[in-house]
Design an enzyme around this catalytic site. Structure first.
Site, short mmCIF file in Angstrom:
data_model
loop_
_atom_site.label_atom_id
_atom_site.label_comp_id
_atom_site.label_asym_id
_atom_site.label_seq_id
_atom_site.Cartn_x
_atom_site.Cartn_y
_atom_site.Cartn_z
N SER A 61 0.78 -1.28 -0.05
CA SER A 61 -0.07 0.19 0.09
C SER A 61 0.86 1.28 0.15
O SER A 61 0.31 2.36 -0.39
CB SER A 61 -1.08 0.09 1.31
OG SER A 61 -1.88 -1.05 1.04
N LYS A 64 0.38 3.69 -2.96
CA LYS A 64 -0.85 4.31 -3.42
C LYS A 64 -0.65 5.80 -3.57
O LYS A 64 -1.21 6.51 -4.56
CB LYS A 64 -1.78 4.03 -2.24
CG LYS A 64 -2.36 2.55 -2.29
CD LYS A 64 -3.29 2.14 -1.03
CE LYS A 64 -3.64 0.74 -1.05
NZ LYS A 64 -4.47 0.36 0.07
N TYR A 189 -3.31 -3.18 -10.23
CA TYR A 189 -2.97 -2.95 -9.02
C TYR A 189 -2.20 -3.96 -8.24
O TYR A 189 -1.62 -3.72 -7.40
CB TYR A 189 -4.79 -2.94 -8.31
CG TYR A 189 -4.67 -2.62 -6.91
CD1 TYR A 189 -4.14 -1.44 -6.27
CD2 TYR A 189 -5.08 -3.71 -6.17
CE1 TYR A 189 -4.19 -1.25 -4.66
CE2 TYR A 189 -5.20 -3.64 -4.77
CZ TYR A 189 -4.68 -2.51 -4.14
OH TYR A 189 -4.66 -2.28 -2.74
N TYR A 240 -3.97 3.59 7.74
CA TYR A 240 -5.07 2.94 7.84
C TYR A 240 -6.02 3.68 8.79
O TYR A 240 -6.33 4.82 9.11
CB TYR A 240 -4.85 1.44 7.84
CG TYR A 240 -4.05 0.99 7.02
CD1 TYR A 240 -4.18 0.93 5.77
CD2 TYR A 240 -2.92 -0.07 7.36
CE1 TYR A 240 -3.34 0.36 4.85
CE2 TYR A 240 -1.91 -0.64 6.64
CZ TYR A 240 -2.41 -0.43 5.09
OH TYR A 240 -1.35 -0.90 4.22
N VAL A 258 1.38 -3.61 4.13
CA VAL A 258 1.49 -4.88 4.94
C VAL A 258 2.86 -5.62 4.68
O VAL A 258 2.75 -6.56 5.24
CB VAL A 258 0.20 -5.69 4.65
CG1 VAL A 258 -0.93 -4.86 5.14
CG2 VAL A 258 -0.10 -6.02 3.26
#
Length: 304
Positions: A61, A64, A189, A240, A258
């Site tokens: 992530s 992103k 992705y 998060y 993660v």
């Protein structure tokens, strides 16, 4: 300085035993939960590296904010945010709940899985292969590392186990937030999350944002406004559903993944890259988070 950083790192390495490595994607469970690495790159050119800063891991992530910037370059700010929101969810990063229950059915922000899939779907290219080629080139440029590649095993694992992401993609397609082919968007992705990086690569991404969108050679890649968008969303949504607590305890724009990475920006001063695959219950590096708290306190890093 190196002695000071080593002392902080070893203090916080002990925290790693209280977390666990991600295991829901095949391959991530092979990480050594005792690994902890740190790289700090200052705007004056000073670089400090301690611990397991050179261990490769998948970006997950932390990718992103980069794909968000590329999507904005391709489409403009207004169009991107017609497809994805700007607000934190308070839910887990992979939750589908608010997609269905919120009035608009629009993904809340680009830092959660649903929003990131919608953002990736906006990246231009002839097909999925061409779109990912552009993503990888953009990542290599920002990291100033032409050797970046994907971990093929992790990519296959992402694709085989990504049914929740697939459900989000098709739901958003049905609501009009994804215009192109859903499987193409998902493939890009899954691949972007599988790019291999080190803590040093993440420090360079953070330094790029600390400079407001400028590489070490002085080249401007994105405007200060686009860099500001990325940093702001990192503050509000990047850690998060622990983003509010993190803003209070550390106080710098950050994005976790993660795979164990954290990319932290101290605007105008430095970029910080961390690797620590032992995660807390919210999916953030447990040793990395603790290390950043100590660094923020000792070096007065908080922007607040």
């Amino acid at each position: 300085m190196e002695q000071f950083l080593n002392k902080l790192l070893e203090k916080n390495r002990a925290k790693c035993q209280f977390g666990s490595v991600a295991d829901y994607i095949p391959g991530l469970d092979k990480a050594d939960r005792n690994h902890l690495g740190l790289c700090i790159m200052k705007t004056d050119g000073t670089v400090q590296r301690v611990g397991d800063y050179d261990v490769k891991f998948t970006i997950q992530s932390v990718s992103k904010p980069l794909t968000l910037m590329l999507a904005i370059l391709d489409n403009g700010v207004d169009h991107v945010f017609s497809k994805v929101g700007m607000e934190p969810t308070g839910d887990a990063f992979n939750s589908i709940k608010k997609l269905e229950t919120h009035d608009t059915h629009k993904p809340f922000n680009p830092m959660i899985n649903a929003g990131a899939i919608a953002t990736t779907a906006l990246i231009k290219g002839r097909d999925a292969q061409d779109k990912f080629r552009r993503v990888l080139e953009f990542f290599r440029k920002i990291c100033e590392n032409d050797t970046l590649e994907i971990d093929e095993d992790i990519y296959r694992g992402e694709k085989e186990t990504g049914n929740k992401n697939r459900a989000m993609g098709y739901f958003m397609k049905g609501e009009g937030y994804i215009d192109g082919d859903v499987e193409d968007a998902l493939d890009v992705y899954f691949k972007q999350c599988s790019i291999l990086v080190t803590a040093e690569d993440l420090a360079r991404v953070a330094l790029f944002l600390a400079r407001g969108g400028v590489l070490s050679n002085g080249e401007r890649v994105v405007s200060e406004y686009v860099a500001k968008i990325a940093k702001t969303l990192m503050v509000t949504c990047g850690m998060y559903d622990g983003s509010g607590e993190f803003a209070l305890m550390v106080g710098v724009p950050s994005k976790s993944g993660v795979g164990g990475g954290i990319c932290s920006v101290v605007p105008g001063r430095m970029g910080i890259g961390i690797y620590g695959p032992s995660l807390d219950k919210k999916g953030n590096s447990i040793g990395g988070y603790s290390l950043l708290k100590d660094l923020s306190k000792e070096l007065s890093l908080s922007i607040f």
